[in-house]
Design a protein around this motif. Structure first.
Motif, PDB file in Angstrom:
ATOM      1  N   ASP A   1       0.848  -1.179   0.000  1.00 38.70           N
ATOM      2  CA  ASP A   1       0.000   0.000   0.000  1.00 38.70           C
ATOM      3  C   ASP A   1       0.887   1.234   0.000  1.00 38.70           C
ATOM      4  N   GLU A   2       0.269   2.406  -0.107  1.00 40.03           N
ATOM      5  CA  GLU A   2       1.048   3.648  -0.192  1.00 40.03           C
ATOM      6  C   GLU A   2       1.775   3.966   1.099  1.00 40.03           C
ATOM      7  N   GLU A   3       1.239   3.513   2.241  1.00 38.32           N
ATOM      8  CA  GLU A   3       1.854   3.833   3.515  1.00 38.32           C
ATOM      9  C   GLU A   3       3.087   2.984   3.808  1.00 38.32           C
ATOM     10  N   THR A   4       3.205   1.843   3.166  1.00 41.18           N
ATOM     11  CA  THR A   4       4.369   0.971   3.371  1.00 41.18           C
ATOM     12  C   THR A   4       4.976   0.605   2.022  1.00 41.18           C
ATOM     13  N   PRO A   5       5.594   1.575   1.336  1.00 40.66           N
ATOM     14  CA  PRO A   5       6.115   1.315  -0.005  1.00 40.66           C
ATOM     15  C   PRO A   5       7.279   0.334  -0.046  1.00 40.66           C
ATOM     16  N   ARG A   6       7.917   0.059   1.094  1.00 44.26           N
ATOM     17  CA  ARG A   6       9.049  -0.862   1.108  1.00 44.26           C
ATOM     18  C   ARG A   6       8.621  -2.294   1.458  1.00 44.26           C
ATOM     19  N   THR A   7       7.298  -2.482   1.602  1.00 48.47           N
ATOM     20  CA  THR A   7       6.749  -3.827   1.774  1.00 48.47           C
ATOM     21  C   THR A   7       5.951  -4.179   0.527  1.00 48.47           C
ATOM     22  N   TRP A   8       6.373  -5.222  -0.151  1.00 50.44           N
ATOM     23  CA  TRP A   8       5.715  -5.644  -1.389  1.00 50.44           C
ATOM     24  C   TRP A   8       4.980  -6.956  -1.161  1.00 50.44           C
ATOM     25  N   GLU A   9       3.807  -7.060  -1.792  1.00 48.30           N
ATOM     26  CA  GLU A   9       3.058  -8.318  -1.745  1.00 48.30           C
ATOM     27  C   GLU A   9       3.314  -9.105  -3.017  1.00 48.30           C
ATOM     28  N   VAL A  10       3.477 -10.393  -2.869  1.00 45.59           N
ATOM     29  CA  VAL A  10       3.694 -11.287  -4.009  1.00 45.59           C
ATOM     30  C   VAL A  10       2.550 -12.282  -4.070  1.00 45.59           C
TER      31      VAL A  10
ATOM     32  N   ARG B   1      15.176  -5.223  -5.989  1.00 44.01           N
ATOM     33  CA  ARG B   1      15.783  -4.270  -6.928  1.00 44.01           C
ATOM     34  C   ARG B   1      14.956  -3.000  -7.056  1.00 44.01           C
ATOM     35  N   ASN B   2      13.667  -3.101  -6.765  1.00 44.23           N
ATOM     36  CA  ASN B   2      12.786  -1.941  -6.865  1.00 44.23           C
ATOM     37  C   ASN B   2      12.581  -1.237  -5.523  1.00 44.23           C
ATOM     38  N   GLY B   3      13.436  -1.537  -4.550  1.00 46.78           N
ATOM     39  CA  GLY B   3      13.418  -0.804  -3.296  1.00 46.78           C
ATOM     40  C   GLY B   3      12.698  -1.451  -2.142  1.00 46.78           C
ATOM     41  N   ALA B   4      12.233  -2.690  -2.301  1.00 52.28           N
ATOM     42  CA  ALA B   4      11.519  -3.355  -1.213  1.00 52.28           C
ATOM     43  C   ALA B   4      12.492  -3.857  -0.152  1.00 52.28           C
TER      44      ALA B   4
ATOM     45  N   ALA C   1       2.582 -14.894  10.543  1.00 54.00           N
ATOM     46  CA  ALA C   1       1.561 -14.382  11.460  1.00 54.00           C
ATOM     47  C   ALA C   1       0.203 -14.837  10.958  1.00 54.00           C
ATOM     48  N   ARG C   2      -0.652 -15.232  11.873  1.00 49.97           N
ATOM     49  CA  ARG C   2      -1.996 -15.696  11.530  1.00 49.97           C
ATOM     50  C   ARG C   2      -3.021 -14.727  12.088  1.00 49.97           C
ATOM     51  N   ALA C   3      -3.926 -14.272  11.224  1.00 47.37           N
ATOM     52  CA  ALA C   3      -4.968 -13.339  11.662  1.00 47.37           C
ATOM     53  C   ALA C   3      -6.100 -13.335  10.638  1.00 47.37           C
ATOM     54  N   ASP C   4      -7.338 -13.228  11.152  1.00 48.81           N
ATOM     55  CA  ASP C   4      -8.519 -13.088  10.291  1.00 48.81           C
ATOM     56  C   ASP C   4      -8.595 -14.185   9.239  1.00 48.81           C
ATOM     57  N   ASN C   5      -8.354 -15.427   9.646  1.00 50.74           N
ATOM     58  CA  ASN C   5      -8.464 -16.583   8.750  1.00 50.74           C
ATOM     59  C   ASN C   5      -7.507 -16.523   7.570  1.00 50.74           C
ATOM     60  N   THR C   6      -6.410 -15.821   7.736  1.00 54.41           N
ATOM     61  CA  THR C   6      -5.365 -15.803   6.716  1.00 54.41           C
ATOM     62  C   THR C   6      -4.012 -16.012   7.390  1.00 54.41           C
ATOM     63  N   VAL C   7      -3.049 -16.415   6.592  1.00 52.23           N
ATOM     64  CA  VAL C   7      -1.675 -16.578   7.049  1.00 52.23           C
ATOM     65  C   VAL C   7      -0.810 -15.589   6.278  1.00 52.23           C
ATOM     66  N   ARG C   8      -0.105 -14.750   6.991  1.00 48.97           N
ATOM     67  CA  ARG C   8       0.746 -13.728   6.378  1.00 48.97           C
ATOM     68  C   ARG C   8       2.199 -14.169   6.542  1.00 48.97           C
ATOM     69  N   ILE C   9       2.862 -14.432   5.423  1.00 50.04           N
ATOM     70  CA  ILE C   9       4.245 -14.908   5.408  1.00 50.04           C
ATOM     71  C   ILE C   9       5.130 -13.761   4.931  1.00 50.04           C
ATOM     72  N   THR C  10       6.072 -13.337   5.774  1.00 48.26           N
ATOM     73  CA  THR C  10       6.920 -12.196   5.472  1.00 48.26           C
ATOM     74  C   THR C  10       8.363 -12.631   5.340  1.00 48.26           C
ATOM     75  N   VAL C  11       9.035 -12.182   4.289  1.00 42.28           N
ATOM     76  CA  VAL C  11      10.435 -12.502   4.022  1.00 42.28           C
ATOM     77  C   VAL C  11      11.219 -11.211   3.898  1.00 42.28           C
ATOM     78  N   ASP C  12      12.304 -11.086   4.634  1.00 39.52           N
ATOM     79  CA  ASP C  12      13.189  -9.935   4.529  1.00 39.52           C
ATOM     80  C   ASP C  12      14.080 -10.124   3.308  1.00 39.52           C
ATOM     81  N   VAL C  13      13.775  -9.424   2.211  1.00 32.00           N
ATOM     82  CA  VAL C  13      14.509  -9.642   0.964  1.00 32.00           C
ATOM     83  C   VAL C  13      15.892  -9.007   0.997  1.00 32.00           C
ATOM     84  N   ARG C  14      16.170  -8.192   2.007  1.00 30.71           N
ATOM     85  CA  ARG C  14      17.524  -7.644   2.135  1.00 30.71           C
ATOM     86  C   ARG C  14      18.524  -8.737   2.473  1.00 30.71           C
ATOM     87  N   LEU C  15      18.020  -9.859   2.960  1.00 27.49           N
ATOM     88  CA  LEU C  15      18.867 -10.987   3.320  1.00 27.49           C
ATOM     89  C   LEU C  15      18.960 -12.007   2.187  1.00 27.49           C
ATOM     90  N   CYS C  16      18.220 -11.788   1.095  1.00 26.69           N
ATOM     91  CA  CYS C  16      18.181 -12.772   0.003  1.00 26.69           C
ATOM     92  C   CYS C  16      19.395 -12.630  -0.897  1.00 26.69           C
TER      93      CYS C  16
END
Length: 348
Positions: free
Chosen positions: A266-275, A302-305, A333-348
């Motif tokens: 979203d616009e408030e978190t431009p350095r977090t990208w959803e895949v 490469r695009n700043g995430a 993290a699990r919330a609202d019947n969804t699973v949110r999987i987050t990867v720090d791409v700076r470590l990739c």
């Protein structure tokens, strides 16, 4: 009695000294200290020795009064005093020699054994490629995740080197993909691996066909809503050329068999990208999704995430396997019947 104390403190001169002084005044002996820096502060981990009248609650209150935040106190043993770099290198030796499993070594190194914190509020997870998950109530720091990822990568390098020393260079790679007639397992040379590239508007017809070949279950996992395999060309054009972000396709024998979109959450978190990715049924569990997600993470970086997020449904182990096989260490993290999987791409 030994306790492991973990606390976030303000990154300014004198704060750690104040905490050490408070411990000294209370007769608490600090035996070791690890500092875990992060972009939003510093987490300090101390192993302390206390007298018989001290409890986790009393130690917790002392650290809070000394300026600590997000404090956790757990009992530990002298094992916590071992030098961390040495312990990680010894773990590689044991895993490479086949004397132990990678997941068991990281469970020990990250000290997830009970007893855990009393004020349980949910576990933080680390996903290991092909090994499963490691859970701990005390959140893992970015440094610990980087160490875990480095250990996984090093074990993989050592294992591959050992395998190559035993396998002729001309060996044929085993291939589990559909043969030309769409049936059976076969063998293919390495040059037929999925080719991942940036999508272009001209891929629109191929994306329409891709979705038509997908089952309703596959479409639901991708879009989290009931869908048929028929999509409008206008939607396919948006999937091929999103306004924000980048689209990717995976091709095998010139056919598009998978698609992904990586875009800012979203616009408030431009350095977090959803895949979000979809692989047609016939090519699932064959490494296509792994290659696609790995490329999407690199494109996002490469695009700043700083990190990517993949949202899945509870019980969708296929997504976790894909993340793990891509070589990523993830936060879940699990919330609202969804699973949110987050990867720090700076470590990739």
């Amino acid at each position: 009695m030994l306790y492991r104390v973990r606390t976030t403190i303000k990154d300014r001169p004198g704060v750690l000294a104040s905490l050490a002084r408070s411990c000294g005044d209370a007769g608490i002996n600090i035996l070791s200290l690890q500092v875990f820096p992060a972009h939003d502060g510093v987490t300090d981990e101390l192993v302390v020795s206390v007298g018989p009248t001290w409890t986790e609650v009393r130690v917790h209150e002392l650290v809070l009064a000394a300026g600590g935040e997000q404090v956790s106190v757990t009992r530990c043993t002298a094992r916590s005093l071992h030098d961390a770099p040495t312990s990680y290198l010894q773990a590689v030796t044991r895993v490479a020699a086949g004397r132990t499993r990678l997941v068991d070594e990281l469970t020990r190194l990250l000290e997830t054994d009970p007893p855990d914190v009393a004020d349980y509020a949910g576990h933080d997870l680390v996903v290991l490629p092909g090994e499963g998950t490691i859970a701990r109530a005390v959140p893992f720091t970015s440094v610990e995740r980087a160490r875990a990822e480095a250990l996984v990568e090093l074990v993989g390098v050592v294992s591959r080197a050992a395998s190559h020393s035993r396998t002729p260079a001309t060996a044929i790679e085993r291939f589990s993909g559909p043969a030309g007639n769409g049936s059976g397992d076969g063998e293919r040379p390495a040059h037929e691996d999925p080719h991942v590239r940036v999508a272009v508007p001209e891929d629109t017809p191929a994306l329409v066909d891709l979705h038509a070949r997908c089952s309703e279950a596959t479409l639901y996992r991708r879009y989290h809503a009931p869908m048929t395999g028929v999509i409008h060309r206008r939607m396919a054009r948006r999937l091929a050329a999103p306004v924000d972000g980048v689209a990717l396709v995976a091709e095998i024998r010139d056919a598009v068999v998978a698609h992904a979109v990586a875009a800012p959450l979203d616009e408030e978190t431009p350095r977090t990208w959803e895949v979000g990715a979809i692989v047609e049924d016939a090519w699932q569990r064959r490494g296509v999704g792994t290659a696609l997600v790995r490329h999407a993470a690199r494109v996002a970086r490469r695009n700043g995430a700083d990190e990517i997020v993949v949202v899945s449904q509870p019980g969708d182990d296929a997504v976790l396997r894909t993340i793990g096989r891509a070589g990523f260490v993830a936060r879940i993290a699990r919330a609202d019947n969804t699973v949110r999987i987050t990867v720090d791409v700076r470590l990739c």
